[in-house]
Scaffold this motif. Structure first.
Motif, PDB file in Angstrom:
ATOM      1  N   GLY A 104      -1.734  -2.963   3.851  1.00 56.86           N
ATOM      2  CA  GLY A 104      -3.078  -2.388   3.780  1.00 56.86           C
ATOM      3  C   GLY A 104      -4.101  -3.017   4.701  1.00 56.86           C
ATOM      4  O   GLY A 104      -5.304  -2.773   4.556  1.00 56.86           O
TER       5      GLY A 104
ATOM      6  N   LYS B  10       0.822  -1.206   0.000  1.00 55.58           N
ATOM      7  CA  LYS B  10       0.000   0.000   0.000  1.00 55.58           C
ATOM      8  C   LYS B  10       0.861   1.263   0.000  1.00 55.58           C
ATOM      9  O   LYS B  10       0.516   2.260  -0.606  1.00 55.58           O
ATOM     10  N   TYR B  11       1.977   1.219   0.715  1.00 51.78           N
ATOM     11  CA  TYR B  11       2.854   2.396   0.806  1.00 51.78           C
ATOM     12  C   TYR B  11       4.260   2.039   0.350  1.00 51.78           C
ATOM     13  O   TYR B  11       4.763   0.969   0.651  1.00 51.78           O
TER      14      TYR B  11
END
Ligand code: UDP
Length: 234
Positions: free
Chosen positions: A226, A4-5
């Motif tokens: 996530g 997600k990041y």
């Protein structure tokens, strides 16, 4: 890479590194934290870290001292934590660099944004010590500032509690657990997530914050993947 990041700033409070000891650096907790950091760094996520100093010293509790002097002592406390974390990261094979906002040349490198960005690109974990380098600020504000400077997508606020609650869950069994909040909610509900200077800096620069519990498994990895294990503030 299905994460997600890709670039995160992790804020570790001094208390988080003290574990149940409340004071100093707990070796098991610090090793577990380092392993979690290595795990996400190994995935290719760029990881920068801001550490607090509350497990050694806080400016506002330096009774009888000039506030600025006490804050400088607090900043030195963050350097102790930074060096400890760097050491443990290196010991498990994770390249890490401490950069301090106030030069302490024999122990660490002085902060340079360009240099920090280079290290992050090279896959090194960068630990920012000495806070902002100025008294009257906090390491939460440092986290917001450095996150904005390096273009982190999110600040991961690793705590001893697993999320943001309406009251202390240990004291109030009816405390409400939040999964999502806005920065305005934090101000209006007077939730003590981070200080207002830090929250304002995040809000003005569009930086999201994810509050989660540091302990109890591979939580950093879960956040990076996530999974909803804490509270998102946007
Ligand atoms: N501090 C400061 N300027 C900064 C960051 C920190 O003067 O930019 C001082 C301040 O005295 C603070 C102490 O360093 O109390 C330790 O940081 P903090 O309380 O934020 O640590 P934490 O609560 O996260 O462990």
């Amino acid at each position: 890479m299905a994460v997600k990041y890709r670039k995160v700033l992790i804020k570790l409070s001094g208390e988080a590194l003290a574990g149940d000891d409340k004071f100093g650096v707990n070796p098991e907790v610090t090793l577990d934290t380092a392993k979690q950091i290595k795990e996400i760094s190994d995935l290719g996520v760029q990881v920068a870290i801001v550490v607090g100093g509350g497990n050694f010293f806080r400016g506002r509790t330096g009774e009888g001292l000039d506030r600025a002097t006490a804050d400088y002592m607090g900043m030195l406390a963050t350097v102790m934590n930074s060096l400890a974390l760097q050491d443990v990261l290196l010991s498990i094979g994770c390249e890490a660099k401490v950069m301090t906002a106030i030069e302490i040349r024999d122990m660490a490198e002085g902060y340079s944004r360009r240099k920090a960005l280079d290290y992050l690109k090279e896959g090194k974990v960068v630990i920012f010590g000495c806070g902002t380098g100025s008294p009257f600020f906090s390491t939460d504000t440092t986290a917001a500032l450095r996150a904005a400077e390096i273009g982190a997508e999110v600040i991961l606020l690793a705590k001893n509690v697993d999320a943001v609650y309406s009251a202390d869950p240990k004291e109030d069994p009816d405390a409400q657990r939040y999964t999502e909040l806005t920065y305005m909610d934090i101000v209006e509900k007077e939730l003590r997530v981070m200080d207002l200077t830090a929250a304002t800096l995040c809000k003005d620069n569009g930086i999201n914050l994810y509050v989660f519990g540091l302990r109890g498994g591979h939580n950093m990895m879960k956040v990076i993947n996530g999974e909803n294990i804490g509270t998102l503030i946007h």
